[in-house]
Design an enzyme around this catalytic site. Structure first.
Site, PDB file in Angstrom:
ATOM      1  N   HIS A  55       0.813  -1.204   0.106  1.00 24.31           N
ATOM      2  CA  HIS A  55       0.065  -0.161   0.078  1.00 24.31           C
ATOM      3  C   HIS A  55       0.774   1.237   0.069  1.00 24.31           C
ATOM      4  O   HIS A  55       0.678   2.080  -0.965  1.00 24.31           O
ATOM      5  CB  HIS A  55      -1.043  -0.196   1.029  1.00 24.31           C
ATOM      6  N   HIS A  80       3.837   7.156   5.204  1.00 21.92           N
ATOM      7  CA  HIS A  80       2.738   7.770   5.593  1.00 21.92           C
ATOM      8  C   HIS A  80       1.696   7.042   6.526  1.00 21.92           C
ATOM      9  O   HIS A  80       0.916   7.537   7.513  1.00 21.92           O
ATOM     10  CB  HIS A  80       1.660   8.295   4.377  1.00 21.92           C
ATOM     11  N   GLU A  84       0.930   5.947  12.363  1.00 16.14           N
ATOM     12  CA  GLU A  84      -0.105   5.635  12.592  1.00 16.14           C
ATOM     13  C   GLU A  84      -0.249   4.349  13.142  1.00 16.14           C
ATOM     14  O   GLU A  84      -0.948   3.572  14.117  1.00 16.14           O
ATOM     15  CB  GLU A  84      -1.157   6.096  11.883  1.00 16.14           C
ATOM     16  N   ASP A  85       0.347   3.145  12.368  1.00 16.90           N
ATOM     17  CA  ASP A  85       0.059   1.850  12.380  1.00 16.90           C
ATOM     18  C   ASP A  85       1.147   1.062  13.126  1.00 16.90           C
ATOM     19  O   ASP A  85       0.865  -0.054  13.453  1.00 16.90           O
ATOM     20  CB  ASP A  85      -0.255   1.260  11.060  1.00 16.90           C
ATOM     21  N   ASP A 146      -2.926   8.514  -1.187  1.00 15.02           N
ATOM     22  CA  ASP A 146      -3.319   7.271  -0.233  1.00 15.02           C
ATOM     23  C   ASP A 146      -4.798   6.987  -0.670  1.00 15.02           C
ATOM     24  O   ASP A 146      -5.388   5.831  -1.003  1.00 15.02           O
ATOM     25  CB  ASP A 146      -3.311   8.054   1.174  1.00 15.02           C
ATOM     26  N   ASP A 266     -22.141  14.641 -26.701  1.00 16.52           N
ATOM     27  CA  ASP A 266     -20.841  14.732 -26.697  1.00 16.52           C
ATOM     28  C   ASP A 266     -20.070  13.530 -26.160  1.00 16.52           C
ATOM     29  O   ASP A 266     -19.021  13.971 -25.340  1.00 16.52           O
ATOM     30  CB  ASP A 266     -20.408  16.002 -26.193  1.00 16.52           C
TER      31      ASP A 266
HETATM   32 MN    MN Z   1      -2.826   4.669   4.074  1.00 19.04          MN
END
Ligand code: MN
Length: 723
Positions: A55, A80, A84-85, A146, A266
């Site tokens: 990812h 990124h 957080e993880d 992301d 169109d």
């Molecule tokens: Mn992410």
């Protein structure tokens, strides 16, 4: 685990993409970020089952290839999700990769947090809030990448989550992308969202587009042929191709025109991109087209002379092609095309080529200014061009209630402003605040994205300090109103005390007497004088009846007395030396000695032995005439071996709470208190208590016991000095 050979291949691909697409690359840092991200995520998997690292890697690839900013943003994309993880801290990222990367990673993390669990009913506010939160534009661009990758892999996610994410993308990310001129990101996000929100319509349109593809392509080829011939003759370098409309835009048009797919005229569209970057050539090409095909005048748009707000430039021209079919032709230069597709990012890349007096530069800056409503003209120009840092909406912040409702407040607002914004009564009685779950002083400045919870208490009222930090008109007005009322009340109460005392001492003061007294005491007016009385800053007895050396102490309801009493009783009173053993013992209120304090006894007339602290000023003064009335005194020695532990307590400063605290402590296994230290402000108190405890279990139980008191917000242990 990702196989070694695969790792190498992935890294090489990334580096190659960087070399091709970016102006410069710090390859060492890129490699380090690649390795760190892979290491950090090694134990995680995505919903699809593949290693999580795919990812951030894919996001980095999107940033390189589709947004093409700079290496900092690619490194940030790789990292990124790390903070957080995983267990890696932002500090670590900063140390390894520098402040810029750390700030972007932090920003991306925060933006995600803000979206979580909130209704998306106030998109405009969210947009403003995001901008106000984000210092660096690259945060938003990495976040787009992301989201793009998450949307591309949404099929692996649970159905209900799919819908939520798709809705959020369509309502927030896509319009946001458009605002930044990221045309390509916008349409892809829209189409992907649409696919999950209205699968049927999406599939139907996709199928029809597919069915007619061959037919369309053949037609376009025929349409282009005479054009290409002419352009070649003129020696132009160009790219011409048919262009499929995006599914979501077809759908929108069908809805808007209330018509079926077949009637959307169109669908046939051609785009000519001129490599020469000369806008005049676009007009030349327009002329060529109009010679070959008949134009429809009211469908002509010149966004080159007058660009769109997001700096989009192109000529849109609709002509009647073979068999009377309408074909929309877009004409633009390569650079205009890049800006249309990559918006801000393209400008970022082109900025090195900009000249100071470049007209485009100026227009671009104008646009930025228009979008971001920046105030100072020249400053803003320099600022934006220097780093693309955003200082938007700096005079507003966006904060949340615990339920997730958004409140807009002026910058610099505090929990008190927030409380008054919710309701006058909430403001009136606010005693404390939790910001993002932590108790903070009421004077704390709030920031966009903060979640604010107000703690109220009936006993609390606006106080004078608040005037120094409240910002909103409402809070200011209410605080002032209350203080004025309070002032009147104090003056009245002071006047009553004064009159009662006059009666007590059987005195009468006429107007002149009062005036003389005020002059002597340096008060400007009677109100001030009375107020000082009711606030206990002036002792009327002292004024009317000057004290003797050892004045009879007032019955003083100070909490400390109560606490000290309990502590003394607990330790079993003092021990007096020699001849005075067995005498009545009292504790001086001037210094209020507690167990542990060095003390000394003073033999009084009629009141037994009064215990003072050794350093008590009164005692020192009284013993100046001789030491014969002093007796040695001490606290009993502790029997068990106890140790000293410190407890930090925060809570609501209500009458009697200190007593409750000391009672809870002393009533528990006869715990002795060594010292207690309380400061109160804004009706919150902050206290440290040092106690004698047998062991850790004893201390733990004590802390649990204190936590049960509802008026106490937090209890924790701190390391105290040894006994
Ligand atoms: Mn992410």
């Amino acid at each position: 685990m990702i196989a070694g050979s695969k790792q190498t291949r992935m890294l090489n691909e990334l580096l190659q993409a960087c070399r091709t697409n970016l102006p410069s690359v710090n390859e060492d840092a890129m490699q380090k970020a690649f390795k760190l991200s892979m290491e950090a995520h090694k134990n995680h998997r995505r919903d699809s089952g593949e290693p999580y690292f795919y990812h951030p890697y894919a996001v980095a690839m999107i940033v390189v290839k589709e947004i093409a900013l700079d290496d900092i943003s690619v490194i940030s994309a790789l990292l990124h999700d790390v903070v957080e993880d995983t267990d890696f801290s932002l500090k670590f990222i900063e140390k390894e990769f520098g402040t810029e990367v750390a700030e972007i990673v932090d920003g991306v993390t925060k933006i995600s947090g803000v979206f979580k669990g909130h209704e998306i009913s106030q998109a405009e506010n969210y947009r403003k809030m995001l901008l106000s939160m984000v210092k660096d534009l690259r945060v938003i661009l990495v976040k787009f990448a992301d989201r793009m990758h998450n949307m591309r892999t949404l099929e692996f996610v649970r159905a209900d989550k799919q819908r939520r994410i798709a809705k959020e993308t369509l309502e927030i990310y896509a319009p946001f992308a458009n605002r930044f001129g990221l045309g390509r990101v916008k349409w892809e996000l829209e189409d992907l969202s649409f696919k999950y929100l209205n699968k049927e319509a999406y599939n139907e349109i996709a199928k029809k587009l597919q069915d007619k593809r061959k037919e369309r392509e053949q037609y376009i080829a025929k349409f282009i042929a005479p054009l290409a011939e002419k352009l070649d003759k003129h020696g132009l370098e160009y790219n011409i191709a048919g262009r499929a409309k995006h599914i979501y835009s077809i759908y929108k048009k069908m809805i808007k025109l209330n018509t079926s797919f077949d009637k959307i005229f169109d669908l046939l569209a051609v785009r000519i991109i001129l490599e020469g970057n000369d806008a005049n050539e676009c007009f030349y090409v327009l002329g060529v087209i109009n010679q070959i095909y008949k134009p429809i005048p009211d469908r002509f748009k010149d966004y080159i002379s007058i660009p769109k707000k997001n700096n989009y430039q192109s000529i849109h021209n609709t002509v009647i092609g073979q068999q009377g079919k309408l074909v929309e032709v877009q004409i633009r230069t390569r650079k205009m095309h890049e800006i249309a597709e990559k918006g801000v990012a393209a400008h970022w890349r082109y900025k090195e080529n900009f000249q100071k007096n470049d007209k485009e530069l100026e227009e671009w800056v104008n646009w930025i200014r228009d979008v971001f409503e920046n105030a100072n003209k020249n400053e803003a120009t320099k600022e934006i061009m220097a780093s693309f840092k955003l200082n938007l909406y700096q005079d507003e912040i966006y904060v949340f209630t615990p339920k997730g409702d958004l409140k807009r407040l002026p910058a610099g607002s505090t929990p008190v402003d927030f409380a008054f914004d919710i309701h006058t009564n909430v403001g009136y009685h606010c005693i404390g605040a939790k910001v993002n779950g932590k108790i903070v002083p009421l004077s704390t400045m709030l920031h966009s994205g903060d979640q604010v919870e107000i703690i109220t208490s009936k006993n609390q009222h606006p106080n004078k300090n608040w005037q120094q930090f409240v910002v909103t008109h409402k809070a200011k007005a209410q605080v002032r109103k209350h203080l004025n009322r309070e002032e009147e009340r104090l003056v009245e109460a002071g006047r009553e005390i004064w009159e009662r005392k006059l009666k007590k001492y059987k005195l009468s003061f006429n107007h002149d007497d009062v005036q003389r007294l005020l002059n002597k005491l340096k008060f400007d007016n009677p109100a001030q004088f009375f107020k000082n009385i009711s606030q206990d800053k002036l002792n009327v007895d002292d004024i009317l009846n000057p004290p003797e050396v050892e004045a009879k102490e007032e019955d003083n309801e100070m909490e400390f007395t109560t606490f000290a009493d309990i502590a003394r009783t607990n330790i079993g009173g003092v021990e007096i030396d020699g001849d005075y053993k067995g005498f009545e013992v009292n504790y001086a209120k001037c210094c209020s000695p507690i167990p542990g304090d060095p003390i000394i006894g003073y033999v009084t007339i009629g009141e037994g032995i009064k215990i003072h602290r050794k350093d008590c000023k009164n005692l020192i003064r009284m013993s100046e005439n001789g030491s014969e009335r002093l007796v040695r005194a001490g606290w009993p020695k502790r029997k068990d071996s106890l140790f000293v532990a410190g407890i930090k307590i925060r809570g609501e400063d209500t009458p009697g709470l200190l007593k409750e605290i000391s009672n809870s402590i002393t009533n528990f296994q006869n715990t002795n208190i060594k010292a207690i230290n309380i400061t109160a402000s804004d009706s919150m108190f902050d206290g440290t208590v040092t106690v004698f405890v047998k062991d850790i279990a004893h201390l733990g139980q004590l802390i649990e016991r204190l936590k049960k008191n509802k008026k106490i917000y937090s209890v924790e242990r701190f390391d105290s000095e040894t006994a």
